[in-house]
Design an enzyme around this catalytic site. Structure first.
Site, PDB file in Angstrom:
ATOM      1  N   CYS A  18     -11.069   8.456  -0.409  1.00 51.33           N
ATOM      2  CA  CYS A  18     -11.052   9.244   0.813  1.00 51.33           C
ATOM      3  C   CYS A  18     -10.375   8.524   1.957  1.00 51.33           C
ATOM      4  O   CYS A  18     -10.204   7.311   1.936  1.00 51.33           O
ATOM      5  CB  CYS A  18     -12.477   9.567   1.245  1.00 51.33           C
ATOM      6  SG  CYS A  18     -13.410  10.397  -0.030  1.00 51.33           S
TER       7      CYS A  18
ATOM      8  N   GLY B  32      -6.503  11.122  -0.575  1.00 51.32           N
ATOM      9  CA  GLY B  32      -7.269  12.260  -1.073  1.00 51.32           C
ATOM     10  C   GLY B  32      -6.519  13.522  -0.738  1.00 51.32           C
ATOM     11  O   GLY B  32      -6.209  13.753   0.429  1.00 51.32           O
TER      12      GLY B  32
ATOM     13  N   ASN C  68     -15.862   7.107   3.663  1.00 56.19           N
ATOM     14  CA  ASN C  68     -14.999   6.664   2.566  1.00 56.19           C
ATOM     15  C   ASN C  68     -15.728   5.546   1.846  1.00 56.19           C
ATOM     16  O   ASN C  68     -16.171   4.590   2.485  1.00 56.19           O
ATOM     17  CB  ASN C  68     -13.661   6.153   3.115  1.00 56.19           C
ATOM     18  CG  ASN C  68     -12.819   5.437   2.064  1.00 56.19           C
ATOM     19  OD1 ASN C  68     -12.117   4.481   2.378  1.00 56.19           O
ATOM     20  ND2 ASN C  68     -12.873   5.869   0.835  1.00 56.19           N
ATOM     21  N   GLY C  69     -15.830   5.674   0.553  1.00 57.42           N
ATOM     22  CA  GLY C  69     -16.509   4.653  -0.237  1.00 57.42           C
ATOM     23  C   GLY C  69     -17.436   5.314  -1.215  1.00 57.42           C
ATOM     24  O   GLY C  69     -17.336   6.522  -1.462  1.00 57.42           O
TER      25      GLY C  69
ATOM     26  N   TYR D 257      -2.345  -0.722  -5.017  1.00 52.72           N
ATOM     27  CA  TYR D 257      -1.950   0.671  -5.230  1.00 52.72           C
ATOM     28  C   TYR D 257      -2.360   1.623  -4.120  1.00 52.72           C
ATOM     29  O   TYR D 257      -1.586   2.491  -3.723  1.00 52.72           O
ATOM     30  CB  TYR D 257      -2.570   1.181  -6.546  1.00 52.72           C
ATOM     31  CG  TYR D 257      -2.425   2.680  -6.741  1.00 52.72           C
ATOM     32  CD1 TYR D 257      -1.226   3.225  -7.176  1.00 52.72           C
ATOM     33  CD2 TYR D 257      -3.482   3.543  -6.466  1.00 52.72           C
ATOM     34  CE1 TYR D 257      -1.089   4.598  -7.331  1.00 52.72           C
ATOM     35  CE2 TYR D 257      -3.351   4.913  -6.623  1.00 52.72           C
ATOM     36  CZ  TYR D 257      -2.153   5.433  -7.062  1.00 52.72           C
ATOM     37  OH  TYR D 257      -2.021   6.783  -7.211  1.00 52.72           O
TER      38      TYR D 257
HETATM   39  P1  AMP Z   1      -2.531   5.863 -16.413  1.00 49.55           P
HETATM   40  O1  AMP Z   1      -1.537   6.821 -16.890  1.00 49.55           O
HETATM   41  O2  AMP Z   1      -3.949   6.384 -16.564  1.00 49.55           O
HETATM   42  O3  AMP Z   1      -2.391   4.474 -16.972  1.00 49.55           O
HETATM   43  O4  AMP Z   1      -2.359   5.757 -14.832  1.00 49.55           O
HETATM   44  C1  AMP Z   1      -1.657   4.725 -14.262  1.00 49.55           C
HETATM   45  C2  AMP Z   1      -0.944   5.205 -13.056  1.00 49.55           C
HETATM   46  O5  AMP Z   1      -1.824   5.908 -12.183  1.00 49.55           O
HETATM   47  C3  AMP Z   1      -0.407   3.997 -12.314  1.00 49.55           C
HETATM   48  O6  AMP Z   1       0.976   4.034 -12.429  1.00 49.55           O
HETATM   49  C4  AMP Z   1      -0.852   4.177 -10.890  1.00 49.55           C
HETATM   50  O7  AMP Z   1       0.287   4.421 -10.084  1.00 49.55           O
HETATM   51  C5  AMP Z   1      -1.763   5.374 -10.871  1.00 49.55           C
HETATM   52  N1  AMP Z   1      -3.139   5.011 -10.525  1.00 49.55           N
HETATM   53  C6  AMP Z   1      -3.813   3.894 -10.772  1.00 49.55           C
HETATM   54  N2  AMP Z   1      -5.074   3.959 -10.301  1.00 49.55           N
HETATM   55  C7  AMP Z   1      -5.202   5.156  -9.718  1.00 49.55           C
HETATM   56  C8  AMP Z   1      -6.266   5.840  -9.037  1.00 49.55           C
HETATM   57  N3  AMP Z   1      -7.454   5.288  -8.889  1.00 49.55           N
HETATM   58  N4  AMP Z   1      -6.021   7.069  -8.544  1.00 49.55           N
HETATM   59  C9  AMP Z   1      -4.841   7.658  -8.709  1.00 49.55           C
HETATM   60  N5  AMP Z   1      -3.804   7.075  -9.360  1.00 49.55           N
HETATM   61  C10 AMP Z   1      -3.972   5.844  -9.856  1.00 49.55           C
END
Ligand code: AMP
Length: 493
Positions: free
Chosen positions: A20, A46, A122-123, A266
């Site tokens: 969030c 979000g 947020n949290g 990220y």
């Molecule tokens: P995956 O396909 O599940 O390995 O997702 C990895 C990708 O999702 C990475 O390239 C990140 O850019 C993105 N990502 C990583 N953590 C999150 C998160 N908590 N929420 C949304 N996107 C994420």
């Protein structure tokens, strides 16, 4: 987090969905419009719902919430005109689908003995379920299934007289991560949990003499409204902006913070500065460190856009290998990760990225991405780059392997879906189809953040997703592990 007390009432909400952004402003004209702008800058935190509560004096609060992007919910002039006042708070969140979604959209607002109060959080609270059960037994009637509602009830039943004391009383009972802003008749209050896991910054509008304040998740939201950055709100600090000016109290005493390291990797926007460190620069330094640790002969460095771009730039500069946009991202698709089902997520990766063939064909390609969670994205991207004619495909990841889920506010799947929790690096490389795969080391990551390495006795960050070192008790999970299947038991955490 969903904190329904009915064990049979599990829905999609049961997963952790608390990515969030919060924004609060006090003492400024058009407070709601400023808040809408701030939420727009925080849209990356979000994307599925947003809300604003404003205050125009004499007990008058005004609220509007909706699903979808901030720009859609707050574009109607009539809606904006109805959100009157010199103070406002707002929230945007990763919401869920289903009928319960709208009632979970924040800010939460309630009428108390002392008047109205709105909360945006947020949290993720780690004892929300236990608290909720006790509160329900005392007769509290919950209106939503979000963990944040426990703040509302704890404030309502507190025996203290001032709003501030009641809020602090509530903060002392919750465990978990919170950066929150509250708004009541007398003040805007911002608070950060004792370890400062999620970010919260203070800004000022209208110059050094003015009494117009902003408290928000990231500095990018200060920039958009033209507020000057004052400072980070400290871990465990409560900051009050009211007609008298600004005050700060530290109800928890001093302790070393544990800011979420994944915000740097990220989650935060690259143009934000957190605790004095630029997110963008950090990502470039992570890329450079990654190149030093696990460089490989190659012709071109290609980021997985957008989140892999700064790390890839740092990697390429350090390696002395050309950086090219070998993958193009379609910006009209949401983040693949937050699509509701695996099948759609799978399709989403294709919708989102395509290969820039001329930059790839016949070349040895190093792909740089920020993280691997399930591995779905990497697998598709590697396949796509091979189909575009790459002679070799090496994957470099600007984070250590994500082996543990987050309970403090980042949406993570169950442990059994985390690729790195169940596979060696070689197995992961095979799974994603890369010629080689390497992750930055934990010490390398700390070095990129200006530390000599990770001090295991006093780590400077919350890095539980890479280490399983959960610094805040996981009361709900320990009480009822079945609520969060297959997560911690294997690690005894
Ligand atoms: P995956 O396909 O599940 O390995 O997702 C990895 C990708 O999702 C990475 O390239 C990140 O850019 C993105 N990502 C990583 N953590 C999150 C998160 N908590 N929420 C949304 N996107 C994420």
């Amino acid at each position: 987090m969903d904190v329904s007390t009915n064990p049979h009432a599990r829905t999609e909400d049961d997963a952790f969905h608390e990515e969030c952004g919060v924004f609060g402003v006090w003492g400024a004209q058009d407070a709601a419009a400023l808040t809408a702008l701030g939420l727009h800058a925080l849209q990356h935190r979000g994307q599925e719902a947003a809300g604003i509560v404003s205050f125009s004096g004499e007990g008058q609060f005004h609220a509007h919430k909706g699903r979808g992007l901030v720009g859609d919910t707050f574009s109607d002039a009539k809606v904006m005109a109805s959100l009157k006042g010199h103070a406002a708070i707002g929230h945007n969140r990763y919401a869920t689908t289903g009928e319960s979604a709208l009632r979970n959209v924040q800010p939460l607002y309630a009428d108390f003995e002392f008047g109205g109060l709105a909360v945006a959080h947020n949290g993720n609270l780690t004892n929300a379920f236990a608290l909720k059960r006790a509160l329900v037994r005392r007769g509290c009637l919950f209106q939503s299934t979000t963990d944040s509602e426990v703040f509302v009830h704890l404030i309502a039943i507190s025996l203290y007289s001032t709003v501030l004391d009641r809020l602090i009383d509530a903060l002392k009972q919750v465990q978990g991560a919170y950066s929150l802003v509250t708004l009541h008749d007398g003040a805007l209050i911002g608070a950060r949990d004792p370890l400062g896991v999620r970010p919260l910054v203070l800004g000022r509008l209208g110059g050094p003499e003015s009494n117009a304040w902003v408290m928000t998740s990231e500095t990018c939201a200060l920039d958009i409204v033209g507020a000057e950055f004052v400072r980070d709100i400290e871990p465990g600090e409560v900051v009050i902006a009211d007609a008298q000016g600004l005050r700060s109290i530290k109800p928890f005493g001093r302790q070393q913070g544990r800011f979420c390291i994944f915000e740097y990797i990220y989650f935060a926007r690259p143009d934000s500065v957190i605790e004095g460190t630029s997110v963008y620069d950090t990502r470039k330094r992570i890329g450079a460190e990654l190149s030093r640790e696990s460089g490989v002969p190659a012709d071109v460095i290609v980021p997985v856009p957008d989140s892999g771009v700064p790390a890839a730039m740092g990697y390429a500069a350090e390696a002395g290998i050309p950086f090219e946009l070998g993958i193009i991202r379609n910006h009209y698709v949401g983040r693949t990760f937050i699509e509701p089902t695996d099948q759609i997520r799978h399709l989403g990766v294709k919708l989102k990225h395509s290969a820039n063939r001329v930059m790839i064909q016949g070349r040895r390609v190093v792909l740089v991405d920020d993280s691997i969670v399930r591995g779905t994205t990497s697998k598709k991207i590697v396949e796509m780059v091979r189909q575009a004619g790459a002679s070799e495909v090496h994957m470099r990841i600007a984070a250590p392997p994500t082996t543990h889920p987050c309970f403090y506010g980042i949406d993570t799947p169950d442990r059994d879906k985390l690729l790195a929790a169940n596979n060696s690096v070689e197995e992961m490389a095979r799974f994603i189809g890369a010629d080689s795969l390497a992750f930055i080391s934990l010490d390398g990551l700390y070095r990129a953040l200006g530390k000599p390495g990770r001090d295991p006795r006093a780590p400077s960050f919350c890095d539980a997703c890479f280490t399983g070192d959960y610094a805040i008790p996981l009361t709900d999970v320990q009480e009822d592990p079945a609520r969060v299947p297959s997560l911690l038991m294997a690690n005894g955490a």
